[in-house]
Every structure is written in C-alpha cells, then in structure tokens.
Scaffold this active site. Structure first.
Site, mmCIF file in Angstrom:
data_model
loop_
_atom_site.group_PDB
_atom_site.id
_atom_site.type_symbol
_atom_site.label_atom_id
_atom_site.label_comp_id
_atom_site.label_asym_id
_atom_site.label_seq_id
_atom_site.Cartn_x
_atom_site.Cartn_y
_atom_site.Cartn_z
ATOM 1 C CG ASP A 65 -3.011 -12.342 -8.950
ATOM 2 O OD1 ASP A 65 -2.789 -11.447 -8.868
ATOM 3 O OD2 ASP A 65 -2.446 -13.591 -8.826
ATOM 4 C CB VAL A 66 -4.572 -6.804 -9.269
ATOM 5 C CG1 VAL A 66 -5.703 -6.256 -8.386
ATOM 6 C CG2 VAL A 66 -3.277 -6.786 -8.371
ATOM 7 C CG ASN A 91 -5.157 0.645 -9.271
ATOM 8 O OD1 ASN A 91 -5.799 -0.389 -9.508
ATOM 9 N ND2 ASN A 91 -5.149 1.553 -10.008
ATOM 10 C CE1 TYR A 157 4.757 -1.644 -1.409
ATOM 11 C CE2 TYR A 157 6.162 -0.396 -0.389
ATOM 12 C CZ TYR A 157 4.914 -0.601 -0.601
ATOM 13 O OH TYR A 157 3.946 0.126 -0.194
ATOM 14 C CE LYS A 161 3.024 0.791 -3.326
ATOM 15 N NZ LYS A 161 1.676 0.789 -3.577
ATOM 16 C CB THR A 194 -1.842 -3.191 7.275
ATOM 17 O OG1 THR A 194 -0.243 -3.543 6.718
ATOM 18 C CG2 THR A 194 -2.085 -1.729 6.854
#
Length: 338
Positions: A65-66, A91, A157, A161, A194
């Site tokens: 889990d990053v 990443n 999100y 970013k 995706t």
C-alpha cells in the site's frame, strides 16, 4: 552482490496490478527491463508477474500500500536485493471517489490524498534514497490533465494531482541545487480505458465512465517508458485532449467553468448501476485479475498521433494539433450528452 538479472535495467512500477500501471509494467518488460511490481491486489499482481516471466525478464511482485511509507521502503529493499539497483521508479498508483464534494466523507478524502499524493511522496523519497549514492536514476510521476484543470465530482483526485505537480517542481529544483544527475519527469494523461471505472467508489447514482476522448492504456504506457528513457524534459502531455485542456485552462478558465458545470455530470456517468464493491480501502483485484483494459474498448484510441509527433519533436505540428484539441474535447463531451 549477484542479482541474477543479467545486467538488465530495473524499473519499479506502483499500481502495477491493473490499468496504466499494468500496461506500463508490460511495456518495460517488452523492452527488456527487470520489473518490480507494487500494488495491493494479489490476483492482479500474480498475473502481472506471470506476464513478466512470459516476456523473459526477471520480476518481483510485492503487495504494498503506497500510502504506507514504511511498507514502500521495505518493498524497495526487497527489490534491490532480488533484482539489483533501481534505475527507474514510476509512481502510478490510483484511488478516487466520484461524488459531489459535500458527499465525500473526510476519511475518504484523506484516503484518496494518501494514495494519489502521499503515495507519490513516499515513492519519490524512497527512489531518491536508493538513487542518491549512485547519483543516477529516473523518477516518473504519472499525472493527468486533471492536474491542470479540476472537474466536477472529482475534487479529491484533482486536488491530489495538482499537489503532485507542485511537490515535483520543488524536488526537481532541489536536485538542481545539489547538482544531482537524477532526473524527475512527469507524464500527464488523458482519459484512459482502465478497470478503475469498474471499481471506483461512486455516489453518482450510476456507474461512472472516463470523459471522452478515451485512450487505451498502452498509449499511456508507451509515453511513460519513453519519458523514463528521455527524462530531460520536465513533463510530457499525452493526447491532444490533454494539451487542449491545459491550453483552455490557461486561456479561458471561466469558459471551462461553464462548460464543465453544464456537461460534467453527464460526461462521467452511464445508465448502469454502480459496482457493488470499490477499491478505496480494500483492493478489488485481490480475488480477480482485471488486467489493463476497462470496459470501453469499442471507443478507445489505440494510438495518439500527437504523441508520435511529440517523440519526433515536431514543434509546428504539435502547435497545430494542440490548437484543435480543446475544440475536439468539447465536441466529444457534447456528443456524449446526446
């Protein structure tokens, strides 16, 4: 130390069990790299490792889990012991909640930020710790057009970013100050087909979708590997829609507010029920391998002419393509609403 990787370069990819990360791991393997795969989903990771073996390259999959800095460091130690010195760290881990901002709970917002921002911080810190004694290596930050322009219903999100861009600028400047030969570059993507839209947490009352135009994950993967091998450029924009989004935000942000306010919901939902499980706190690909592609193969572009021009550094052609991009994106979103 004998690593047994045949002297190959070593690439680490986070988010490697599915989507862009999975396609990127495949592309590195195709180009002969030893690949290290970081993700939470056991089935997806196992399948990604099999693909690397079938490509004839050494690999190591580590469930990680990053968002956990210590876990990332531990994974890195295992990678270097098994495969040798890390040359490239990508990443690319992802998590999101698609919902009106007021309906996103604080713990959900924190989780998206932990994966999409702090995960990049942990990965970058670990990569630099490995690379600094050798004074070489490349870190690739996989970003998005949404790192330049936030859209409705994706505040967590988009915020993460945007944060990665500012963080990366600071790190890059510090490397210049240290006269380091380590390079950090960014690859900002358009909408990609995706599996995330099969498992992202949603409060839109329906299943979500990428905002068109949509590209296949292999387009992203080729750009990421290219950037890793040509890291002197600070950042790459993938797809005409990404270039158009950046330019439109610079030139007419208020017009974008209006356009996105009117079309933002319809361009992100479809008339199907939301998935029963989501991957925000627990992986979905722990029991099923989803692969790299999502549910939009029938509309996704497998090539990006702009990226081919980008690799050949044709400035005039790039400028002309970029001038058309914003109009193309608006046209696509209007078509979707019909």
């Amino acid at each position: 130390m004998e690593t047994g990787n045949g002297g190959r370069r070593v690439a680490v990819v986070s988010g490697a069990s599915a989507g862009v990360g999975r396609a990127t791991a495949r592309e590195f393997a195709r180009r002969g790299y030893a690949v290290a795969l970081l993700a939470r989903g056991a089935k997806g990771l196992a399948a990604a490792e099999r693909e690397a073996h079938e490509a004839g390259v050494p690999s190591l999959a580590v469930r990680t889990d990053v968002a956990d800095a210590a876990a990332v460091r531990e994974a890195a130690a295992r990678i270097e012991a098994a495969l040798g010195p890390v040359d490239v760290w990508v990443n690319a881990a992802f998590a999101s909640v698609i919902a009106p901002f007021g309906e996103v709970e604080p713990e959900e917002y924190h989780r998206v930020t932990d994966v999409c921002y702090h995960g990049y911080v942990h990965g970058t810190r670990t990569a630099l710790e490995l690379m600094a004694p050798r004074n070489r290596g490349v870190v690739v930050q996989v970003g998005s057009a949404l790192a330049y322009r936030g859209i409705p219903f994706q505040a967590a999100y988009c915020g993460a970013k945007h944060a990665v861009r500012g963080f990366t600028d600071s790190v890059r400047a510090e490397l210049v100050h240290a006269r380091s030969r380590i390079r950090v570059t960014e690859v900002h993507l358009p909408a990609v087909n995706t599996p995330q839209f099969s498992w992202v947490r949603s409060r839109m009352g329906a299943r979500t979708r990428p905002v068109p135009p949509v590209y296949q994950p292999e387009v992203a993967a080729r750009a990421i590997v290219w950037a890793a091998e040509h890291p002197r450029r600070r950042r790459y924009w993938v797809g005409a829609s990404t270039v158009g989004t950046v330019l439109a935000q610079r030139l007419a942000p208020r017009a974008l507010d209006l356009q996105l306010g009117l079309s933002g919901r319809d361009s992100q939902v479809r008339d199907e029920p939301a998935p029963e499980r989501d991957n925000l706190f627990e992986p979905v690909d722990d029991v099923q391998d989803f692969g790299a592609h999502g549910e939009f193969d029938d509309e996704a572009w497998g090539v990006s002419p702009l990226d081919e021009l980008n690799r050949r550094r044709r400035p005039a052609a790039l400028a002309g393509a970029a001038a058309l991009a914003a109009g193309a994106a608006v046209y696509a979103s209007r078509r979707l609403r019909r």
